[in-house]
Each structure stands twice: as C-alpha cells, then as structure tokens.
Design an enzyme around this catalytic site. Structure first.
Site, PDB file in Angstrom:
ATOM      1  N   LYS A  93      -7.090   1.654  -3.096  1.00 41.79           N
ATOM      2  CA  LYS A  93      -6.717   1.327  -1.717  1.00 41.79           C
ATOM      3  C   LYS A  93      -6.815   2.572  -0.840  1.00 41.79           C
ATOM      4  O   LYS A  93      -7.257   2.498   0.313  1.00 41.79           O
ATOM      5  CB  LYS A  93      -5.313   0.722  -1.664  1.00 41.79           C
ATOM      6  CG  LYS A  93      -4.852   0.304  -0.262  1.00 41.79           C
ATOM      7  CD  LYS A  93      -5.701  -0.824   0.331  1.00 41.79           C
ATOM      8  CE  LYS A  93      -5.435  -1.072   1.814  1.00 41.79           C
ATOM      9  NZ  LYS A  93      -4.185  -1.755   2.128  1.00 41.79           N
ATOM     10  N   LYS A 115       0.363   5.981   8.176  1.00 34.46           N
ATOM     11  CA  LYS A 115       1.039   6.103   6.872  1.00 34.46           C
ATOM     12  C   LYS A 115       0.003   6.168   5.737  1.00 34.46           C
ATOM     13  O   LYS A 115       0.079   7.028   4.847  1.00 34.46           O
ATOM     14  CB  LYS A 115       1.957   4.899   6.632  1.00 34.46           C
ATOM     15  CG  LYS A 115       2.524   4.843   5.207  1.00 34.46           C
ATOM     16  CD  LYS A 115       2.929   3.449   4.710  1.00 34.46           C
ATOM     17  CE  LYS A 115       1.846   2.412   4.665  1.00 34.46           C
ATOM     18  NZ  LYS A 115       2.085   1.266   3.767  1.00 34.46           N
ATOM     19  N   THR A 119       0.876  -1.172   0.000  1.00 35.27           N
ATOM     20  CA  THR A 119       0.000   0.000   0.000  1.00 35.27           C
ATOM     21  C   THR A 119       0.910   1.218   0.000  1.00 35.27           C
ATOM     22  O   THR A 119       1.633   1.473   0.968  1.00 35.27           O
ATOM     23  CB  THR A 119      -0.917   0.005   1.232  1.00 35.27           C
ATOM     24  OG1 THR A 119      -1.838  -1.078   1.095  1.00 35.27           O
ATOM     25  CG2 THR A 119      -1.691   1.308   1.340  1.00 35.27           C
TER      26      THR A 119
END
Lengths: 291, 291
Positions: free
Chosen positions: A170, A238, A95
């Site tokens: 995502k 993140k 990701t």
C-alpha cells in the site's frame, strides 16, 4: 461465521455490510456509534470496546484512521489483545505502518492469535461496490483461510509476503500516486496558464503514454472546480508520512515523494485538509500567485 | 498531392510511409540520406535541401530532432523559407518550442505560407502502426485542410488553438509524464528495497487509482532489467528543458517537473542518455548506493 468489525467509517461500514449481506453474524465497535447504525439495524450486535468485540468473534477485522488508532485498538487498555479472547484471527485493513503491522503480528502470536495486514485501495466507491484491491501480508495459510471473506469485498486480492508486506504494498501504491498527482496537477496548471482548454488537453494526453487514473478521473474534477473528496488531503499526508518514515528506516531516499509531501502540507496549510487530493492544483496556483 | 517530407528518422520514416502508401507523391530530405532509403525505394524523390523539397511540394511536413534543427530547416540558409517556393502549407511535427512555432508561423505568413505546429505522442510503435495522437496549433481552416493527411498517421487528432498551441499541449503531456515516471520508479525502488516482488506489486497497484501507462508498460521492463528505448532519456531531457523554459517565460514555477529534470540529468550523467526513460529506476538505485 462470527465476525467482529471495528471501525465503521465510510469504508468500514460498506465493507462490513458485504459480510453481513452474505449471512455472517457481526459484532461491531466504532468510535462513533451512530456510524454503525446501518449495520445495527440489520442485526449486528454492538459492543462497547474492541476487547468485547474480540471476546465474541472468531475473526476480527479493523479499519480505523491513523496508526495511533490501530495501536489503541489492538494494544490499548481495552484493545483486542488486552485479555483472553475467543478470537483466533485478526485482520487490520487500515492503511497503517508496516512496522506496526509486524508488532501486532508478534503480539498476536504470543497469545496464539494469527494476524494479517490487509490494506485496500479503491476508496469509498470501491468499498461500496465491493471493487476493492486488497494487499495482504502475513502467513499464506492464514491468508487462504480469510480469502473467502476478502472476496466479498473486492475482486483483486494478493498475498504479498510475510507480516507488513500488505502495508508495504500500500505504501508503494501511495508513492506511485504521489508522482501521478504532481504530474497531473502541474500538467493542468501549465495548460491553463498557456491558454489551453484543460478538458481538451485531458482528452488527448489521457489516451496515450502520459495516461493515468489521476489525469483521467481527477483531472475533469479540477476542470469543473470540484475539489471535494474522493480521498482526503489529510489522509494522503498521513500515508506519505508513513512512506517517508519506512523509507528512511531502511536508508532509502525518495526525493520525488518528499517534494510532493511538502506540497501537500502546503495544500493543508491553505485550508484544504478535508478537500480531495486534486486540491494540489489549487496549491500550485497559489504558489504561482493565482487562483 | 505533392508532399514534401523532411526528417526520416524512426518516427518520420514511418509517418511519411503512411502518406506514400495512400498514393501521395513524396519529395524527401533528411540529414542522413540512408534513413530515407525505404521511401526512395518506393518512389520518393530525393532533394539536397529543405528549400529544394519545398520548391517541389504543395505541403511540407517536418519532423527532426532538436529545436535548433527545426530552426535550421525553416529559417537556415537552405531552409524552407529561404527562397520563393511553390509550397503553401508547412507542418512541423517535431516536439519543439511553442515560441519557435510562433516565429515560424509569423515568418511563413510574411511569405504567404500557412503554418501548423503538430507534435505527436505514441512513439515509434505509434508511428509505425498509424496510432499517433496529434496535437495541432494554428488556424482552424488550415488544420481542416491538413486533417485528411493527419488521419493517415493516427486516430486521435485535436486542434488545440492558435500557433504554438500544439506544442504547448505536447509540453503539458511531458509535464504529466515527468510526474508519472518519478512515481513509477520510486514505487518500484521502494517495493524492491522492502523485499516485495516488483511484478506482483505492479499487478495490483496498476489496476486501481494508482494506475498509469508508466507503471503498467514501463514497470515490467524494469522488472526484466530491460532499459532500452522506448523513449530516449536525452530526448526527454530536451522536452523537459523546453517545458521549464516555457513555464519560466510566463512566470510559472513547476517544482515537480524541475526535480524530475534534475534527476534525469543524473540518469544521463550515469551514462544512460540513449537508454529508455525507465532508466530513472537505475539512477534512483544509484542515489541510494545500490544497483
């Protein structure tokens, strides 16, 4: 097929294992060699850099930690794209940043290599049980070539568009999760503060128009005082950072996401960076002088 | 059983209809008489005030609009508690203030009347199909007396605690919905801004750890440009106002809820008070200079 695999953390080791089990030969590299031990025991070959893995593979998959790691693995001195290679397709399943996925696509193309971005959702359990959802960006014909390998990792696979579209999907997924998490944790903080039984509340609100995976799966962990991962707070921070950066880059203000990210920075500040995302409950309690 | 029913709006008319169908005699009052026409046609008796309904019933159910309406129906000049009555149990099914539920419980008790708060979730469709979830506060033995009647309205019924506990549970439900809505709408705004196909995104993110009723049921309505109710924006604003007041009253800060309520005030300001809650998507687009 000669497959390269870079990144054998908790997700990567399981995913690579499914390819190995299906009879594919694996060449592997990971930052921490001992995390590849299971794959090596079953016949995978170890190489000392991403470049060497690529030199010995037809297709290379990567799943590492941060966008910086992705950049290093592809574009660094011993990266996949640092020298001549036999490899014709690269697939990043980390990701990571949609913008970086586009850079890797372009840099790969210059060397005659096809590139896909293919982040996943489903976590460690999804990886282990080959139940991942895989969101793919890149050329459709390349997607179709890799599809039989994706199918070994999960049942839900979707080609979302050109380079970066998998990462954007995502990101959208994590924006959704951010809202679901604040809803679930504020719901539980309210419930317990007002003297309700949290599990009883979950049992009734989790069945109707308020239901979410977050309340139904993570809620009961909160009730039990289980704040282990699941999905690490620091990884979620993140992901939200990427989401806010990619939003700002196209002039998009997402006030809900921004607030949730700030609250998770508080969760981390309280010492929970390696806890599961349900630790937001603890931060909300601390905010209110409790817990 | 002689049942009184006050409030025959879209929810109330369906719910009372299930009691009538089961053979109970109904006495009804509603602010707008014509909304009771269906029940009257099937043999319900009309009375001109809540007090008169109560005088002719063993148990009275109420489901009206705002907390002010609840207060008027119980404590007003012609309210249920305004004079001697045959009625021994009152049940308020409006989504209203927990603190008001406690007042009604106490005022009822002074007159020898038992009181339950029993808000529902499931919306107009849940009411029509007898699929409501019912969250009940008050004495357990009174709950058990009324349970056979609740069962005619829905399969999921839970006694949550003393007076007000039903309303507190509904508040918790709406706090959860608030988070789910900001997550779903920001996800879709992000997806479309980044050039993804929104329905394709819903199809993949709605299956895993990001899933919610909001993204799976309301998301496709956004994709189709359908912003009709569903659940009215103005009712959701009322519910969030109650949630913020009840939180502040016990010294509880819920920053996510507060933000979402502010954004829904913007949705209303943009002319969408009678739209469905998925109109938050439009307000987020407007915030970003789009739509």
């Amino acid at each position: 097929m000669k497959i390269g695999w870079i990144g054998t953390g908790v997700m990567g080791a399981s995913m690579a294992g499914h390819l190995q089990k299906a009879g594919h030969g694996l060449s592997v590299f990971s930052r921490t060699r001992k995390k590849a031990a299971g794959l090596l025991d079953k016949g995978a070959r170890w190489y000392d850099s991403p470049a060497e893995v690529a030199a010995n593979s037809e297709i290379v998959f990567t799943i590492v930690g941060l966008p910086e790691d992705v950049r290093e693995v592809y574009l660094g001195d011993n990266g996949i794209l640092s020298r001549e290679t036999a490899c014709s397709i690269v697939v990043d399943m980390t990701t990571s940043q949609p913008s970086l996925a586009k850079i890797i696509f372009e840099e790969s193309a210059k060397r005659g290599i096809e590139s896909l971005d293919a982040p996943v959702s489903g976590g460690d359990v999804g990886a282990r049980d080959a139940k991942l959802a895989i969101m793919v960006g890149g050329k459709k014909e390349v997607f179709e070539k890799v599809l039989p390998l994706f199918r070994l990792m999960g049942p839900t696979i979707s080609h979302m568009g050109g380079p970066g579209a998998g990462q954007h999907t995502k990101v959208a997924n994590q924006v959704l999760v951010a809202g679901n998490m604040i809803g679930a944790c504020e719901c539980l903080v309210y419930a317990t503060k007002q003297g309700l039984d949290m599990q009883q509340v979950i049992d009734i609100v989790g069945k109707g128009a308020a239901s979410s995976w977050a309340i139904n799966i993570l809620g009961p962990r909160v009730v039990k005082g289980d704040f282990g991962p699941g999905f690490f707070v620091e990884h979620f921070i993140k992901d939200m950072k990427i989401a806010l950066e990619e939003s700002a880059a196209v002039g998009l203000s997402l006030p809900g996401l921004a607030l949730v990210q700030q609250l998770y920075i508080a969760v981390k500040a309280q010492g929970h960076s390696r806890s599961g995302t349900q630790a937001l409950f603890l931060a909300l309690q601390a905010l209110n002088g409790e817990g």
